[in-house]
Write an enzyme that holds these catalytic residues in place. Structure first.
Site, mmCIF file in Angstrom:
data_model
loop_
_atom_site.group_PDB
_atom_site.id
_atom_site.type_symbol
_atom_site.label_atom_id
_atom_site.label_comp_id
_atom_site.label_asym_id
_atom_site.label_seq_id
_atom_site.Cartn_x
_atom_site.Cartn_y
_atom_site.Cartn_z
ATOM 1 N N HIS A 1 0.702 -1.067 0.055
ATOM 2 C CA HIS A 1 -0.013 0.002 -0.005
ATOM 3 C C HIS A 1 0.820 1.232 -0.148
ATOM 4 C CE1 HIS A 1 1.029 0.889 4.197
ATOM 5 N NE2 HIS A 1 0.826 -0.202 4.337
ATOM 6 N N GLU B 1 -2.430 -7.140 7.206
ATOM 7 C CA GLU B 1 -1.061 -7.227 7.715
ATOM 8 C C GLU B 1 -1.120 -8.075 8.917
ATOM 9 O OE1 GLU B 1 1.912 -7.103 7.720
ATOM 10 O OE2 GLU B 1 2.663 -5.000 7.664
#
EC number: 5.4.2.-
Length: 215
Positions: free
Chosen positions: A9, A82
């Site tokens: 990201h 994550e």
């Protein structure tokens, strides 16, 4: 041969503040949005057919920007999230106590059973991101997917494809909006299955990454 592109990201507010994110979230900065646009420009030339993203906000926004550029639909997969960083999420790294920093360093320095209290182990992370990757093998012939995920998650995925244990020392830098590529193939010269073609490419970005500026 199936080619799969991996994108971390864009830069977030908490990246800039040196704050631990894990499965908590913060928005992309203006720089992070620009990074995602530059990935989108690159993705247009890669014939991407599918975008599969972690369902956290920072990856969703990154994926949306890339999808606008290459005209792909987005599928969200929570297995690409994550690493769960437990009780340390939302904390600034510089504010950690000696004990807390010890928990964090276990994950960096390669401790087999390392785990932040309330979080998950690197092996648990590895199992779920590999399951998400395996789902790409079920896509139609000729597909070229792009996965949007996170720094530790993608680092673990690439490292384990290379044969390292999930809990190995972290020595692979994947900067915000870097692009990696892995291929699934049968080869006379490489082990059959997933191989790493490139890792951490930032040649499409026009500004230094945070970790370069914060040295």
């Amino acid at each position: 041969m199936l080619q799969v592109y991996l994108v971390r990201h864009g830069e977030t507010q908490w990246n800039a503040e040196r704050r631990i994110q894990g499965q908590s979230d913060s928005p992309l900065t203006a720089k992070g949005e620009q990074q995602a646009m530059q990935v989108g420009e690159r993705a247009r030339s890669l014939s991407i057919t599918h975008i599969i993203s972690s369902d956290l906000g920072r990856t969703k926004r990154t994926a949306e920007i890339i999808a606008q550029a290459c005209g792909c639909d987005i599928t969200f997969d929570s297995r690409l999230r994550e690493l769960d960083m437990g009780v340390l999420e939302k904390r600034q790294i510089d504010s950690l106590t000696e004990e807390e920093e010890g928990w964090r360093r276990q994950l960096v320095n390669g401790t087999q059973d390392g785990r932040i209290p309330g979080g998950e182990s690197m092996q648990e992370l590895s199992d779920r991101v590999h399951a998400a990757l395996a789902s790409c093998l079920e896509l139609p012939q000729g597909s070229r997917p792009l996965l949007v995920s996170h720094g530790i998650a993608l680092g673990c995925l690439v490292s384990t494809i290379l044969g390292l244990p999930a809990w190995a020392e972290r020595r692979l830098r994947l900067r915000n909006c870097s692009i990696s590529r892995i291929d699934y193939q049968e080869s006379q010269w490489l082990a059959s299955g997933w191989v790493v073609e490139t890792a951490g490419d930032v040649s499409h970005l026009d500004a230094p990454a945070l970790d370069e500026l914060q040295r």
